[in-house]
Design a protein around this motif. Structure first.
Motif, PDB file in Angstrom:
ATOM      1  N   ALA A  12     -53.982 -24.521   0.714  1.00  0.00           N
ATOM      2  CA  ALA A  12     -53.401 -23.286   0.180  1.00  0.00           C
ATOM      3  C   ALA A  12     -53.823 -22.083   1.010  1.00  0.00           C
ATOM      4  N   ARG A  13     -55.099 -22.028   1.397  1.00  0.00           N
ATOM      5  CA  ARG A  13     -55.574 -20.925   2.237  1.00  0.00           C
ATOM      6  C   ARG A  13     -54.791 -20.873   3.541  1.00  0.00           C
ATOM      7  N   ASP A  14     -54.646 -22.052   4.169  1.00  0.00           N
ATOM      8  CA  ASP A  14     -53.921 -22.095   5.439  1.00  0.00           C
ATOM      9  C   ASP A  14     -52.469 -21.656   5.253  1.00  0.00           C
ATOM     10  N   ALA A  15     -51.857 -22.102   4.161  1.00  0.00           N
ATOM     11  CA  ALA A  15     -50.444 -21.790   3.924  1.00  0.00           C
ATOM     12  C   ALA A  15     -50.241 -20.308   3.648  1.00  0.00           C
ATOM     13  N   VAL A  16     -51.147 -19.705   2.882  1.00  0.00           N
ATOM     14  CA  VAL A  16     -51.032 -18.270   2.593  1.00  0.00           C
ATOM     15  C   VAL A  16     -51.186 -17.465   3.879  1.00  0.00           C
ATOM     16  N   LEU A  17     -52.185 -17.818   4.675  1.00  0.00           N
ATOM     17  CA  LEU A  17     -52.401 -17.095   5.923  1.00  0.00           C
ATOM     18  C   LEU A  17     -51.204 -17.271   6.862  1.00  0.00           C
ATOM     19  N   GLU A  18     -50.659 -18.472   6.916  1.00  0.00           N
ATOM     20  CA  GLU A  18     -49.489 -18.717   7.750  1.00  0.00           C
ATOM     21  C   GLU A  18     -48.307 -17.865   7.283  1.00  0.00           C
ATOM     22  N   ASN A  19     -48.129 -17.770   5.970  1.00  0.00           N
ATOM     23  CA  ASN A  19     -47.059 -16.946   5.423  1.00  0.00           C
ATOM     24  C   ASN A  19     -47.239 -15.479   5.819  1.00  0.00           C
ATOM     25  N   LEU A  20     -48.493 -15.013   5.788  1.00  0.00           N
ATOM     26  CA  LEU A  20     -48.777 -13.636   6.176  1.00  0.00           C
ATOM     27  C   LEU A  20     -48.481 -13.405   7.648  1.00  0.00           C
ATOM     28  N   LEU A  21     -48.926 -14.310   8.499  1.00  0.00           N
ATOM     29  CA  LEU A  21     -48.732 -14.132   9.937  1.00  0.00           C
ATOM     30  C   LEU A  21     -47.252 -14.149  10.314  1.00  0.00           C
ATOM     31  N   GLU A  22     -46.448 -14.929   9.580  1.00  0.00           N
ATOM     32  CA  GLU A  22     -45.013 -14.992   9.862  1.00  0.00           C
ATOM     33  C   GLU A  22     -44.324 -13.661   9.617  1.00  0.00           C
ATOM     34  N   GLN A  23     -44.920 -12.830   8.760  1.00  0.00           N
ATOM     35  CA  GLN A  23     -44.315 -11.543   8.427  1.00  0.00           C
ATOM     36  C   GLN A  23     -44.690 -10.435   9.399  1.00  0.00           C
ATOM     37  N   LEU A  24     -45.594 -10.729  10.333  1.00  0.00           N
ATOM     38  CA  LEU A  24     -46.116  -9.689  11.215  1.00  0.00           C
ATOM     39  C   LEU A  24     -45.735  -9.934  12.670  1.00  0.00           C
ATOM     40  N   GLU A  25     -45.324  -8.870  13.329  1.00  0.00           N
ATOM     41  CA  GLU A  25     -45.117  -8.881  14.771  1.00  0.00           C
ATOM     42  C   GLU A  25     -46.273  -8.116  15.388  1.00  0.00           C
ATOM     43  N   ILE A  26     -47.150  -8.806  16.083  1.00  0.00           N
ATOM     44  CA  ILE A  26     -48.341  -8.183  16.637  1.00  0.00           C
ATOM     45  C   ILE A  26     -48.396  -8.434  18.138  1.00  0.00           C
ATOM     46  N   ASP A  27     -48.514  -7.338  18.907  1.00  0.00           N
ATOM     47  CA  ASP A  27     -48.701  -7.469  20.353  1.00  0.00           C
ATOM     48  C   ASP A  27     -50.127  -7.941  20.619  1.00  0.00           C
ATOM     49  N   LEU A  28     -50.250  -8.985  21.416  1.00  0.00           N
ATOM     50  CA  LEU A  28     -51.573  -9.516  21.742  1.00  0.00           C
ATOM     51  C   LEU A  28     -51.928  -9.178  23.184  1.00  0.00           C
ATOM     52  N   PRO A  29     -53.173  -8.820  23.450  1.00  0.00           N
ATOM     53  CA  PRO A  29     -53.597  -8.478  24.817  1.00  0.00           C
ATOM     54  C   PRO A  29     -53.545  -9.681  25.741  1.00  0.00           C
ATOM     55  N   GLU A  30     -52.764  -9.579  26.795  1.00  0.00           N
ATOM     56  CA  GLU A  30     -52.557 -10.720  27.685  1.00  0.00           C
ATOM     57  C   GLU A  30     -53.848 -11.175  28.351  1.00  0.00           C
ATOM     58  N   ASN A  31     -54.690 -10.217  28.754  1.00  0.00           N
ATOM     59  CA  ASN A  31     -55.931 -10.586  29.445  1.00  0.00           C
ATOM     60  C   ASN A  31     -56.839 -11.419  28.544  1.00  0.00           C
ATOM     61  N   VAL A  32     -56.969 -10.999  27.285  1.00  0.00           N
ATOM     62  CA  VAL A  32     -57.851 -11.698  26.354  1.00  0.00           C
ATOM     63  C   VAL A  32     -57.294 -13.077  26.033  1.00  0.00           C
TER      64      VAL A  32
END
Length: 480
Positions: free
Chosen positions: A282-302
């Motif tokens: 359930a924890r994994d599924a909730v977090l996955e649901n949250l991440l699907e709703q977000l568009e986040i730019d990630l630093p390419e170098n990191v």
């Protein structure tokens, strides 16, 4: 200490910081003291060399550089705090102006957490499989318990299902013996299918001293995954004598008086284990649901550094096991080819970093705090998971103090995830709502206040040594 920020991209900024020589003076004085104590100059006692003489001997620029190296982390940290930045890596620093006695200006380019808005956690949903405890599962547990209290006796007859045989195995290929796949004196229970495909059929019906030949795929050694000719010899047959499954057995094997009570206890334990597994999913599924709703730019170098580190780790594990990646993929079916496998590693690295960014921001916005009691509980939980003593983890932390910060970060993220999951709606596939806050550390149901620390705060992502990556518990990388 004036500072300004130029945003170079959504994930990278340039800090410009001005430092007055008044602010630098403590570090300058320290630099002069350290040099005075380490040099011998005629006419001066050690440690009493005046700054002017040190400047003449070593150069004023070298002293300023030494002082700046000492003070730079402090000045950089203050500028980061003043500008509410969240660095994700080490900065690239350059001194751009130096006016002796007046000021020093330096710039620091660094990857930072991008800006994004969190959704309302109450809108999040997740569906997981319901808990099912079957009679077959209970019977399997009881059979294992009977075997613990059973006995074995040598018999002079042909081996049958359920017997324990002692066997010698010799594997060969193209007529040549394979030393890595040869063993003597192995005990094997017929019917468990836990060693080699075809072994059950080969030894069934054999008496002590008799042999059989069959072909099977090797499961270990240098020839793992290859077919080989197997010659098996039975040297002993033992019959298992299991106690009757009745009230007397229940009294012998447990604290219960009747078999029904024992069965109920086994069922309850299976249900508890199911709840803990359900909570983790359930924890994994909730977090996955949250991440699907977000568009986040990630630093390419990191991300690139994290991916390179993961690739190196996986390749090292494969090399250590003497396994070629293509052979590993063919055996496990984890991916169609090496290219798609590494693409999956890159995606999981990005997903893990995205999760970390979300949990860190959640912790800030909800005011999550971590105290010594949290750390103590975390140490005990970690010890239980790793099957070691808490004192060993504490000793390791004392040898490697940076692990304390890593553990505290892991705990903070776990608490942030608890906040998210508690607000979400979790149901099973039958439509029944699941109250995760009621699940106790052992999986039983109880007071929500006593349970949320363990069940809701279970770790999903962990910090790496630099605090910028994530340890992905994905089975692909673990198996490698």
């Amino acid at each position: 200490m004036p500072s300004s920020v130029d945003r170079l991209s959504p994930t990278r900024v340039k800090l410009t910081v001005e430092v007055s020589f008044d602010d630098l003076k403590p570090s300058l004085d320290k630099a002069y003291r350290e040099i005075a104590k380490s040099v011998n100059i005629p006419g001066f006692r050690k440690g009493k060399v005046p700054p002017m003489v040190i400047d003449q001997r070593f150069g004023r620029g070298a002293i300023i550089q030494e002082a700046l190296n000492d003070a730079l982390p402090k000045f950089y940290g203050e500028a980061v705090s003043e500008n509410n930045l969240n660095p994700l890596a080490q900065p690239e620093v350059e001194v751009t102006k130096l006016e002796d006695g007046d000021l020093i200006e330096f710039t620091a380019e660094v990857d930072v957490r991008p800006e994004f808005d969190l959704p309302e956690f109450s809108t999040l949903t997740a569906t997981v499989d319901p808990i099912e405890v079957t009679d077959e599962q209970i019977d399997t547990q009881l059979t294992a318990l009977r075997q613990r209290f059973g006995s074995k006796s040598v018999v002079e007859r042909a081996a049958a299902t359920g017997d324990v045989v002692t066997i010698d195995l010799v594997a060969s290929k193209d007529g040549e013996s394979l030393p890595d796949a040869t063993a003597e004196g192995l005990e094997y229970e017929i019917g468990t299918s836990g060693m080699l495909d075809g072994l059950d059929e080969a030894v069934t019906g054999l008496s002590a001293g008799e042999s059989a030949d069959f072909v099977s795929t090797l499961v270990g050694g240098a020839q793992k995954g290859e077919e080989a000719d197997i010659h098996v010899t039975v040297t002993q047959v033992q019959e298992q004598e299991l106690p009757e499954l009745d009230d007397e057995f229940a009294q012998t094997a447990s604290e219960f008086d009747t078999l029904d009570e024992l069965r109920d206890d086994v069922a309850a334990r299976l249900a508890n284990a199911g709840r803990l597994d359900q909570a983790a999913r359930a924890r994994d599924a909730v977090l996955e649901n949250l991440l699907e709703q977000l568009e986040i730019d990630l630093p390419e170098n990191v991300i690139s550094s994290e991916v390179d580190a993961r690739k190196e780790q996986i390749q090292s594990q494969l090399d250590g096991a003497g396994i070629d990646l293509d052979d590993y993929l063919a055996e496990t079916g984890e991916a169609e080819d090496a290219e798609s496998f590494w693409a999956g590693v890159e995606k999981r690295s990005a997903d893990a970093m995205k999760a970390q960014l979300v949990l860190d921001k959640t912790a800030e916005q909800t005011g999550v705090t971590v105290d010594q009691n949290d750390l103590t509980q975390h140490i005990f939980q970690r010890a239980q998971q790793e099957g070691t003593a808490p004192q060993q983890i504490i000793a390791h932390m004392q040898e490697h103090p940076h692990h304390i910060d890593e553990y505290m970060l892991e705990i903070r993220r776990g608490k942030a995830l608890a906040t998210i999951v508690e607000a979400a709606t979790v149901t099973d596939s039958n439509g029944e709502q699941i109250d995760l806050a009621r699940i106790q550390p052992d999986g039983s149901l109880g007071d929500p206040a006593a349970a949320e620390d363990v069940v809701l705060e279970g770790s999903v992502v962990e910090s790496d040594d630099e605090g910028t990556g994530a340890d992905d518990a994905d089975s692909t990388e673990n198996k490698a």
